[in-house]
Design a protein around this motif. Structure first.
Motif, PDB file in Angstrom:
ATOM      1  N   GLY A  15       3.487  13.941  12.033  1.00 39.38           N
ATOM      2  CA  GLY A  15       4.761  13.322  12.362  1.00 39.38           C
ATOM      3  C   GLY A  15       4.765  11.815  12.207  1.00 39.38           C
ATOM      4  N   GLY A  16       3.590  11.240  12.019  1.00 38.88           N
ATOM      5  CA  GLY A  16       3.479   9.797  11.879  1.00 38.88           C
ATOM      6  C   GLY A  16       3.775   9.305  10.477  1.00 38.88           C
ATOM      7  N   SER A  17       3.566   8.009  10.286  1.00 42.83           N
ATOM      8  CA  SER A  17       3.878   7.360   9.008  1.00 42.83           C
ATOM      9  C   SER A  17       2.717   6.490   8.548  1.00 42.83           C
ATOM     10  N   LEU A  18       2.621   6.328   7.247  1.00 45.07           N
ATOM     11  CA  LEU A  18       1.691   5.399   6.621  1.00 45.07           C
ATOM     12  C   LEU A  18       2.372   4.826   5.393  1.00 45.07           C
ATOM     13  N   ARG A  19       1.981   3.613   5.013  1.00 43.68           N
ATOM     14  CA  ARG A  19       2.457   3.046   3.760  1.00 43.68           C
ATOM     15  C   ARG A  19       1.246   2.692   2.900  1.00 43.68           C
ATOM     16  N   LEU A  20       1.192   3.291   1.743  1.00 46.82           N
ATOM     17  CA  LEU A  20       0.146   2.990   0.775  1.00 46.82           C
ATOM     18  C   LEU A  20       0.635   1.920  -0.190  1.00 46.82           C
ATOM     19  N   SER A  21      -0.285   1.085  -0.619  1.00 48.93           N
ATOM     20  CA  SER A  21       0.019   0.054  -1.605  1.00 48.93           C
ATOM     21  C   SER A  21      -0.845   0.255  -2.835  1.00 48.93           C
ATOM     22  N   CYS A  22      -0.292  -0.093  -3.980  1.00 53.21           N
ATOM     23  CA  CYS A  22      -1.022  -0.023  -5.243  1.00 53.21           C
ATOM     24  C   CYS A  22      -0.808  -1.352  -5.957  1.00 53.21           C
ATOM     25  N   ALA A  23      -1.853  -2.150  -6.016  1.00 52.17           N
ATOM     26  CA  ALA A  23      -1.764  -3.451  -6.665  1.00 52.17           C
ATOM     27  C   ALA A  23      -2.244  -3.331  -8.103  1.00 52.17           C
ATOM     28  N   ALA A  24      -1.411  -3.800  -9.030  1.00 51.82           N
ATOM     29  CA  ALA A  24      -1.759  -3.772 -10.454  1.00 51.82           C
ATOM     30  C   ALA A  24      -2.152  -5.165 -10.914  1.00 51.82           C
ATOM     31  N   SER A  25      -3.126  -5.225 -11.816  1.00 53.61           N
ATOM     32  CA  SER A  25      -3.558  -6.507 -12.365  1.00 53.61           C
ATOM     33  C   SER A  25      -3.943  -6.308 -13.826  1.00 53.61           C
ATOM     34  N   GLY A  26      -4.199  -7.405 -14.502  1.00 49.07           N
ATOM     35  CA  GLY A  26      -4.526  -7.335 -15.925  1.00 49.07           C
ATOM     36  C   GLY A  26      -3.258  -7.410 -16.756  1.00 49.07           C
ATOM     37  N   ARG A  27      -3.218  -6.638 -17.833  1.00 48.21           N
ATOM     38  CA  ARG A  27      -2.079  -6.669 -18.742  1.00 48.21           C
ATOM     39  C   ARG A  27      -0.951  -5.768 -18.222  1.00 48.21           C
ATOM     40  N   THR A  28      -0.359  -6.190 -17.100  1.00 46.40           N
ATOM     41  CA  THR A  28       0.692  -5.375 -16.469  1.00 46.40           C
ATOM     42  C   THR A  28       1.933  -5.252 -17.347  1.00 46.40           C
ATOM     43  N   VAL A  29       2.050  -6.133 -18.320  1.00 50.06           N
ATOM     44  CA  VAL A  29       3.182  -6.042 -19.235  1.00 50.06           C
ATOM     45  C   VAL A  29       3.149  -4.713 -19.997  1.00 50.06           C
ATOM     46  N   ASN A  30       1.973  -4.081 -20.083  1.00 46.05           N
ATOM     47  CA  ASN A  30       1.837  -2.798 -20.780  1.00 46.05           C
ATOM     48  C   ASN A  30       2.281  -1.596 -19.946  1.00 46.05           C
ATOM     49  N   ILE A  31       2.494  -1.806 -18.648  1.00 47.43           N
ATOM     50  CA  ILE A  31       2.817  -0.682 -17.770  1.00 47.43           C
ATOM     51  C   ILE A  31       4.266  -0.253 -17.968  1.00 47.43           C
ATOM     52  N   TYR A  32       4.457   1.042 -18.196  1.00 46.89           N
ATOM     53  CA  TYR A  32       5.811   1.601 -18.270  1.00 46.89           C
ATOM     54  C   TYR A  32       6.126   2.421 -17.028  1.00 46.89           C
ATOM     55  N   ALA A  33       5.140   3.131 -16.514  1.00 43.37           N
ATOM     56  CA  ALA A  33       5.361   3.983 -15.343  1.00 43.37           C
ATOM     57  C   ALA A  33       4.168   3.888 -14.405  1.00 43.37           C
ATOM     58  N   VAL A  34       4.453   4.089 -13.133  1.00 39.37           N
ATOM     59  CA  VAL A  34       3.416   4.141 -12.104  1.00 39.37           C
ATOM     60  C   VAL A  34       3.651   5.389 -11.277  1.00 39.37           C
ATOM     61  N   VAL A  79       3.149  -1.442  -6.139  1.00 37.46           N
ATOM     62  CA  VAL A  79       3.962  -0.254  -5.904  1.00 37.46           C
ATOM     63  C   VAL A  79       3.562   0.315  -4.546  1.00 37.46           C
ATOM     64  N   TYR A  80       4.537   0.813  -3.808  1.00 40.77           N
ATOM     65  CA  TYR A  80       4.289   1.323  -2.466  1.00 40.77           C
ATOM     66  C   TYR A  80       4.635   2.814  -2.396  1.00 40.77           C
ATOM     67  N   LEU A  81       4.001   3.497  -1.467  1.00 36.13           N
ATOM     68  CA  LEU A  81       4.370   4.862  -1.132  1.00 36.13           C
ATOM     69  C   LEU A  81       4.524   4.918   0.380  1.00 36.13           C
ATOM     70  N   GLN A  82       5.769   4.935   0.832  1.00 37.12           N
ATOM     71  CA  GLN A  82       6.047   5.067   2.253  1.00 37.12           C
ATOM     72  C   GLN A  82       6.056   6.542   2.593  1.00 37.12           C
ATOM     73  N   MET A  83       5.214   6.944   3.520  1.00 33.31           N
ATOM     74  CA  MET A  83       5.067   8.351   3.870  1.00 33.31           C
ATOM     75  C   MET A  83       5.469   8.533   5.326  1.00 33.31           C
ATOM     76  N   ASN A  84       6.552   9.261   5.532  1.00 33.87           N
ATOM     77  CA  ASN A  84       7.049   9.553   6.876  1.00 33.87           C
ATOM     78  C   ASN A  84       6.945  11.051   7.138  1.00 33.87           C
ATOM     79  N   GLY A  85       6.990  11.417   8.403  1.00 34.11           N
ATOM     80  CA  GLY A  85       6.930  12.834   8.737  1.00 34.11           C
ATOM     81  C   GLY A  85       5.698  13.514   8.188  1.00 34.11           C
ATOM     82  N   LEU A  86       4.558  12.849   8.298  1.00 36.64           N
ATOM     83  CA  LEU A  86       3.333  13.386   7.695  1.00 36.64           C
ATOM     84  C   LEU A  86       2.916  14.695   8.348  1.00 36.64           C
ATOM     85  N   LYS A  87       2.376  15.576   7.517  1.00 41.32           N
ATOM     86  CA  LYS A  87       1.920  16.891   7.944  1.00 41.32           C
ATOM     87  C   LYS A  87       0.432  17.028   7.650  1.00 41.32           C
ATOM     88  N   PRO A  88      -0.264  17.906   8.365  1.00 42.15           N
ATOM     89  CA  PRO A  88      -1.692  18.093   8.071  1.00 42.15           C
ATOM     90  C   PRO A  88      -1.952  18.440   6.600  1.00 42.15           C
TER      91      PRO A  88
END
Length: 123
Positions: A15-34, A79-88
């Motif tokens: 039932g709790g929440s967590l927020r994951l972060s994803c930091a990109a570095s380098g040639r980020t101009v090449n990124i189209y999707a995450v 990029v972030y992933l907000q996770m609410n209502g977490l389940k086992p």
């Protein structure tokens, strides 16, 4: 070359929440999707969520729709992933991945991967 690295995992009660972060570095101009994937012990890596680096298109796995939210801060190359209502059953190692192609749900479509961060949800 692009590098991505996750942070923000941990132990949380159901039932709790967590927020994951994803930091990109380098040639980020090449990124189209995450994307975010997860892998539980003994299971295959599964798709969780993805978006274009510009934020125009967002996709979720049915199992997390309405509970997880993917977002990005281009100024921080993060990029972030907000996770609410977490389940086992959300317990897994969560991976961030980046691609030079449009968002896809198959892991092999992503070229750049982070080392993963553990998320454990207790019942």
């Amino acid at each position: 070359q692009v590098q991505v690295a996750e942070s923000g995992g941990g132990l949380v009660q159901a039932g709790g929440s967590l927020r994951l972060s994803c930091a990109a570095s380098g040639r980020t101009v090449n990124i189209y999707a995450v994307a975010w994937f997860r892998q539980a012990p003994g299971k295959e890596r599964e798709f969780v969520a993805a978006q274009t680096w510009s934020g125009g298109s967002i996709y979720y796995a049915d199992s997390v729709k309405g509970r997880f939210t993917i977002s990005r801060d281009n100024a921080k190359n993060t990029v972030y992933l907000q996770m609410n209502g977490l389940k086992p059953e959300d317990t897994a190692v969560y991976f961030c991945a980046a691609s030079e192609k449009p968002p896809m749900s198959a892991p092999n479509e992503y070229r750049y991967w982070g080392p993963g961060t553990q998320v454990t949800v207790s019942s």
